[in-house]
Design a protein around this motif. Structure first.
Motif, PDB file in Angstrom:
ATOM      1  N   ASP A  79       0.824  -1.205   0.000  1.00  0.00           N
ATOM      2  CA  ASP A  79       0.000   0.000   0.000  1.00  0.00           C
ATOM      3  C   ASP A  79       0.856   1.253   0.000  1.00  0.00           C
ATOM      4  OD1 ASP A  79       0.938  -0.724   2.532  1.00  0.00           O
ATOM      5  OD2 ASP A  79      -0.663   0.385   3.557  1.00  0.00           O
ATOM      6  N   ARG A  80       2.173   1.097   0.110  1.00  0.00           N
ATOM      7  CA  ARG A  80       3.087   2.245   0.112  1.00  0.00           C
ATOM      8  C   ARG A  80       3.805   2.352  -1.215  1.00  0.00           C
ATOM      9  NH1 ARG A  80       7.188   1.610   4.696  1.00  0.00           N
ATOM     10  NH2 ARG A  80       7.189  -0.540   3.956  1.00  0.00           N
ATOM     11  N   PRO A  81       4.321   3.543  -1.566  1.00  0.00           N
ATOM     12  CA  PRO A  81       5.086   3.699  -2.810  1.00  0.00           C
ATOM     13  C   PRO A  81       6.327   2.817  -2.819  1.00  0.00           C
ATOM     14  CG  PRO A  81       4.478   5.839  -1.895  1.00  0.00           C
ATOM     15  CD  PRO A  81       4.146   4.822  -0.853  1.00  0.00           C
ATOM     16  N   ALA A  82       6.798   2.489  -4.023  1.00  0.00           N
ATOM     17  CA  ALA A  82       7.929   1.557  -4.171  1.00  0.00           C
ATOM     18  C   ALA A  82       9.198   2.111  -3.537  1.00  0.00           C
ATOM     19  CB  ALA A  82       8.152   1.264  -5.652  1.00  0.00           C
ATOM     20  N   HIS A  83       9.443   3.426  -3.702  1.00  0.00           N
ATOM     21  CA  HIS A  83      10.694   3.978  -3.159  1.00  0.00           C
ATOM     22  C   HIS A  83      10.714   3.929  -1.641  1.00  0.00           C
ATOM     23  CE1 HIS A  83       8.037   7.527  -2.964  1.00  0.00           C
ATOM     24  NE2 HIS A  83       8.843   7.960  -1.999  1.00  0.00           N
ATOM     25  N   GLU A  84       9.558   4.100  -0.998  1.00  0.00           N
ATOM     26  CA  GLU A  84       9.505   3.996   0.466  1.00  0.00           C
ATOM     27  C   GLU A  84       9.805   2.571   0.908  1.00  0.00           C
ATOM     28  OE1 GLU A  84       5.982   5.437   2.257  1.00  0.00           O
ATOM     29  OE2 GLU A  84       6.087   7.426   1.314  1.00  0.00           O
ATOM     30  N   ARG A  85       9.247   1.594   0.206  1.00  0.00           N
ATOM     31  CA  ARG A  85       9.501   0.202   0.556  1.00  0.00           C
ATOM     32  C   ARG A  85      10.971  -0.162   0.372  1.00  0.00           C
ATOM     33  NH1 ARG A  85       7.048  -2.935  -3.035  1.00  0.00           N
ATOM     34  NH2 ARG A  85       5.954  -1.346  -4.263  1.00  0.00           N
ATOM     35  N   PHE A  86      11.603   0.378  -0.692  1.00  0.00           N
ATOM     36  CA  PHE A  86      13.012   0.084  -0.935  1.00  0.00           C
ATOM     37  C   PHE A  86      13.906   0.692   0.152  1.00  0.00           C
ATOM     38  CE2 PHE A  86      17.103   1.233  -2.942  1.00  0.00           C
ATOM     39  CZ  PHE A  86      17.559  -0.046  -3.229  1.00  0.00           C
ATOM     40  N   LEU A  87      13.653   1.940   0.505  1.00  0.00           N
ATOM     41  CA  LEU A  87      14.453   2.589   1.550  1.00  0.00           C
ATOM     42  C   LEU A  87      14.261   1.903   2.901  1.00  0.00           C
ATOM     43  CD1 LEU A  87      13.944   6.351   0.604  1.00  0.00           C
ATOM     44  CD2 LEU A  87      15.968   4.925   0.214  1.00  0.00           C
ATOM     45  N   ASP A  88      13.027   1.495   3.178  1.00  0.00           N
ATOM     46  CA  ASP A  88      12.777   0.773   4.422  1.00  0.00           C
ATOM     47  C   ASP A  88      13.523  -0.557   4.433  1.00  0.00           C
ATOM     48  OD1 ASP A  88      11.192   0.255   6.942  1.00  0.00           O
ATOM     49  OD2 ASP A  88      10.436  -1.388   5.705  1.00  0.00           O
TER      50      ASP A  88
END
Length: 347
Positions: A79-88
């Motif tokens: 449910d989150r943007p891809a870049h947020e998931r990658f940084l996390d």
């Protein structure tokens, strides 16, 4: 040397980030992700998919409502943007937190450790057997180059190299695994059910009894490369000028070989030890594990790719990439240990 090691360690960071970034981007475009697979599973069960008690009509073809679909996407973090998931993911990996498997519902570290004994057993013993046989055999072939012994052994190892490991595995199962002929070796697992009740010697024998056929499939095809490499390296050294000079000075042949040729010829072999040793641990054969019912890292990685279990796929990739980069550094350092003339800071 310290500056070189520090520079290599610092370069590992962008290399790891690049590997993970490319893999993460590719994953975003792969169809049939974990959300789609779970939705398909729910449809198969029938998100009201029981058989109605009154009409005996199956309701499994009904779809999943949007609210349930949103819950599933939130469960997997989509449910989150891809870049947020990658940084996390990067932040967690820096703390060596590899996340939790979508389908096993266990930590990725726990899964890797759980499957590691099988891969370690296959990798360690196949590495030791391959080098223990190939290096002495390659030296003997170099000394007897062109002889009948050289011809016969070359034919034998090339025939072994031409036989795929999984084909040999099936043949061994048919012949010695209770197929059409003999029941000599067990079919599955690393140990017997009564392993804990055996004596120490009994446990050792039971362990190698289970490993006999898988190891045979792994090492038969591995002898050719290392043996021929050893032979060619020794032949190249034997034909060099310094060997002719040493012989002309009247040095005994044994001293010429072991004091001069042996040390120089082993440089490419010794420096390849770290990569071969680590690679043997983690390059487990999926087909061999499947044929002999061994639940190792090869089978885990394959199932993770098929099920789109992204935490396992990326977590395993991160661990293997990190180990590979460290191994490359150790391999380079082995050059200076074997041959002090090598200087990495030279122009």
């Amino acid at each position: 040397m310290a500056a070189y090691i520090l520079k290599r360690l610092l370069l590992m960071v962008p290399t790891l980030v690049g590997i993970l970034l490319v893999s993460f981007v590719v994953i975003q475009f792969v169809p049939g992700g974990p959300v789609e697979q779970l939705v398909q599973e729910l449809r198969g069960r029938g998100a009201g998919g029981e058989v109605a008690a009154t009409s005996n009509v199956y309701r499994g073809s009904q779809g999943v409502d949007p609210e349930r679909l949103a819950e599933i996407r939130a469960l997997y973090g989509f449910d989150r943007p891809a870049h947020e998931r990658f940084l996390d993911m990067l932040w967690r990996y820096l703390r060596f937190d590899l996340g939790t498997s979508y389908f096993h519902h266990k930590g990725v570290w726990e899964l890797i450790v759980e499957k590691l004994p099988v891969s370690m057993s296959l990798g360690l013993w196949s590495f030791l057997i391959t080098y223990a046989v190939s290096i002495p055999l390659g030296i003997a072939k170099a000394v007897r180059n062109g002889s009948r012994f050289d011809l016969v052994t070359s034919t034998a190892i090339l025939v072994g190299y031409a036989i795929p490991g999984f084909v040999l595995g099936v043949a061994l199962l048919v012949l010695f695994g209770g197929g059409s002929f003999l029941q000599v070796f067990p079919l599955r697992g690393l140990t017997s059910d009564n392993f804990a009740e055996l004596s120490l010697m009994g446990q050792v024998l039971d362990y190698f009894w289970h490993l006999a056929m898988p190891l045979a499939c792994l090492v038969v095809g591995s002898f050719a490369v290392t043996t021929m490499l050893t032979k060619n390296v020794f032949l190249e050294e034997i034909r060099k000028q310094y060997v002719l000079v040493a012989r002309a000075k009247g040095l005994p042949e044994r001293r010429v070989f072991y004091r001069h040729v042996f040390r120089n010829a082993l440089i490419p072999l010794v420096t390849a030890f770290p990569a071969a040793f680590v690679g043997a641990f983690f390059a487990g054969s999926l087909l061999i594990e499947t044929i002999f019912s061994l639940d190792g890292l090869g089978l885990l990685s394959y199932e993770a790719v098929i099920r789109r279990d992204y935490p396992v796929v990326l977590g395993a990739l991160y661990v293997f990439s990190l180990i590979g980069l460290v191994t490359k550094l150790v391999t380079d350092l082995c050059y200076t240990w074997v041959d002090p003339r090598v200087k990495f800071d030279a122009a």
